[in-house]
Design a protein around this motif. Structure first.
Motif, PDB file in Angstrom:
ATOM      1  N   THR A   2       0.854  -1.178   0.000  1.00  0.00           N
ATOM      2  CA  THR A   2       0.000   0.000   0.000  1.00  0.00           C
ATOM      3  C   THR A   2       0.892   1.231   0.000  1.00  0.00           C
ATOM      4  O   THR A   2       1.881   1.281   0.726  1.00  0.00           O
ATOM      5  CB  THR A   2      -0.898   0.021   1.253  1.00  0.00           C
ATOM      6  OG1 THR A   2      -1.674  -1.168   1.268  1.00  0.00           O
ATOM      7  CG2 THR A   2      -1.808   1.215   1.237  1.00  0.00           C
ATOM      8  N   LYS A  13      -3.562   6.667 -11.195  1.00  0.00           N
ATOM      9  CA  LYS A  13      -3.393   5.578 -12.165  1.00  0.00           C
ATOM     10  C   LYS A  13      -3.667   6.178 -13.533  1.00  0.00           C
ATOM     11  O   LYS A  13      -4.804   6.525 -13.857  1.00  0.00           O
ATOM     12  CB  LYS A  13      -4.384   4.445 -11.857  1.00  0.00           C
ATOM     13  CG  LYS A  13      -4.374   3.327 -12.875  1.00  0.00           C
ATOM     14  CD  LYS A  13      -3.158   2.481 -12.717  1.00  0.00           C
ATOM     15  CE  LYS A  13      -3.236   1.279 -13.666  1.00  0.00           C
ATOM     16  NZ  LYS A  13      -1.945   0.724 -13.938  1.00  0.00           N
ATOM     17  N   GLU A  39      -7.064   8.207 -12.899  1.00  0.00           N
ATOM     18  CA  GLU A  39      -7.943   8.067 -11.744  1.00  0.00           C
ATOM     19  C   GLU A  39      -7.140   8.217 -10.461  1.00  0.00           C
ATOM     20  O   GLU A  39      -6.069   7.617 -10.309  1.00  0.00           O
ATOM     21  CB  GLU A  39      -8.612   6.698 -11.761  1.00  0.00           C
ATOM     22  CG  GLU A  39      -9.529   6.469 -10.587  1.00  0.00           C
ATOM     23  CD  GLU A  39     -10.164   5.090 -10.584  1.00  0.00           C
ATOM     24  OE1 GLU A  39     -10.817   4.761  -9.596  1.00  0.00           O
ATOM     25  OE2 GLU A  39     -10.001   4.344 -11.574  1.00  0.00           O
ATOM     26  N   ILE A  41      -6.038   7.364  -6.956  1.00  0.00           N
ATOM     27  CA  ILE A  41      -6.003   6.124  -6.193  1.00  0.00           C
ATOM     28  C   ILE A  41      -5.831   6.401  -4.695  1.00  0.00           C
ATOM     29  O   ILE A  41      -6.407   5.715  -3.862  1.00  0.00           O
ATOM     30  CB  ILE A  41      -4.853   5.214  -6.695  1.00  0.00           C
ATOM     31  CG1 ILE A  41      -5.020   4.909  -8.187  1.00  0.00           C
ATOM     32  CG2 ILE A  41      -4.748   3.947  -5.874  1.00  0.00           C
ATOM     33  CD1 ILE A  41      -6.305   4.190  -8.540  1.00  0.00           C
ATOM     34  N   ALA A  42      -5.037   7.406  -4.353  1.00  0.00           N
ATOM     35  CA  ALA A  42      -4.798   7.758  -2.950  1.00  0.00           C
ATOM     36  C   ALA A  42      -4.453   9.245  -2.871  1.00  0.00           C
ATOM     37  O   ALA A  42      -3.899   9.809  -3.800  1.00  0.00           O
ATOM     38  CB  ALA A  42      -3.661   6.925  -2.379  1.00  0.00           C
ATOM     39  N   VAL A  61     -10.272  10.105  -3.668  1.00  0.00           N
ATOM     40  CA  VAL A  61     -10.090   8.797  -4.290  1.00  0.00           C
ATOM     41  C   VAL A  61     -11.270   8.516  -5.220  1.00  0.00           C
ATOM     42  O   VAL A  61     -12.420   8.743  -4.870  1.00  0.00           O
ATOM     43  CB  VAL A  61      -9.968   7.695  -3.215  1.00  0.00           C
ATOM     44  CG1 VAL A  61      -9.971   6.319  -3.850  1.00  0.00           C
ATOM     45  CG2 VAL A  61      -8.718   7.907  -2.386  1.00  0.00           C
ATOM     46  N   GLY A  62     -10.965   8.057  -6.433  1.00  0.00           N
ATOM     47  CA  GLY A  62     -11.989   7.730  -7.416  1.00  0.00           C
ATOM     48  C   GLY A  62     -12.226   8.831  -8.439  1.00  0.00           C
ATOM     49  O   GLY A  62     -12.825   8.583  -9.481  1.00  0.00           O
ATOM     50  N   GLU A  80       2.298  -2.474 -11.251  1.00  0.00           N
ATOM     51  CA  GLU A  80       1.433  -1.506 -11.931  1.00  0.00           C
ATOM     52  C   GLU A  80       2.112  -0.137 -11.949  1.00  0.00           C
ATOM     53  O   GLU A  80       2.766   0.251 -10.979  1.00  0.00           O
ATOM     54  CB  GLU A  80       0.088  -1.377 -11.198  1.00  0.00           C
ATOM     55  CG  GLU A  80      -0.745  -2.633 -11.210  1.00  0.00           C
ATOM     56  CD  GLU A  80      -1.471  -2.836 -12.525  1.00  0.00           C
ATOM     57  OE1 GLU A  80      -1.814  -1.849 -13.194  1.00  0.00           O
ATOM     58  OE2 GLU A  80      -1.679  -4.008 -12.887  1.00  0.00           O
ATOM     59  N   TYR A  82       2.074   3.902 -11.814  1.00  0.00           N
ATOM     60  CA  TYR A  82       1.302   5.003 -11.242  1.00  0.00           C
ATOM     61  C   TYR A  82       2.099   6.285 -11.395  1.00  0.00           C
ATOM     62  O   TYR A  82       3.280   6.261 -11.731  1.00  0.00           O
ATOM     63  CB  TYR A  82       1.027   4.764  -9.755  1.00  0.00           C
ATOM     64  CG  TYR A  82       0.133   3.584  -9.483  1.00  0.00           C
ATOM     65  CD1 TYR A  82      -1.250   3.728  -9.470  1.00  0.00           C
ATOM     66  CD2 TYR A  82       0.666   2.325  -9.254  1.00  0.00           C
ATOM     67  CE1 TYR A  82      -2.075   2.640  -9.227  1.00  0.00           C
ATOM     68  CE2 TYR A  82      -0.156   1.233  -9.017  1.00  0.00           C
ATOM     69  CZ  TYR A  82      -1.517   1.401  -9.002  1.00  0.00           C
ATOM     70  OH  TYR A  82      -2.329   0.316  -8.765  1.00  0.00           O
TER      71      TYR A  82
END
Length: 96
Positions: A2, A13, A39, A41-42, A61-62, A80, A82
Motif C-alpha cells: 500500500t 493511475k 484516476e 487512487i490515494a 479517491v476515485g 502496476e 502510477y
C-alpha cells in the motif's frame, strides 16, 4: 503493498495510452503521447500553511482528473505503473 502519499501528494493511475486514432489507424509506441488523464487512487492529508492550518487537496479517491504532461514522478507498485503528483499539478476533475 500500500502506498500512502504524504502532504499534498496524490497517487494517480494513468489512463491507458491511445493505440488507435479516431479513424482506426494504429499509432506506433514511439508516437503515442503520455496520458494526461487518470484516476485518483490515494490522496495525502494536505500541506500545512504558514499559519499551521492543513490545506486538504481538492481531489478524492476515485476522481477522474487531468494533470500536467510533465508533472509528477512515475512509480511502480505491485507491477502496476502510477504517477505521484503534487495536488497543484492536477488541473481539473472530470465530472459527469
Amino acid at each position: 503493498m500500500t502506498l500512502k502519499p504524504l502532504g499534498d501528494r496524490v497517487l494517480v493511475k494513468p489512463a491507458p495510452k491511445e493505440e488507435k486514432t479516431s479513424t482506426g489507424l494504429y499509432i506506433s509506441s514511439g508516437a503515442q503521447e503520455k496520458p494526461q488523464r487518470g484516476e485518483v487512487i490515494a490522496v495525502g492529508a494536505g500541506k500545512v500553511s504558514d499559519k499551521g492550518e492543513r490545506i486538504v487537496p481538492d481531489v478524492k479517491v476515485g476522481d477522474q482528473v487531468y494533470y500536467g504532461k510533465f508533472g509528477g514522478n512515475e512509480v511502480k507498485v505491485d507491477g502496476e505503473d502510477y504517477l505521484l503528483l503534487r495536488a497543484d499539478d492536477i488541473y481539473a476533475v472530470i465530472e459527469g
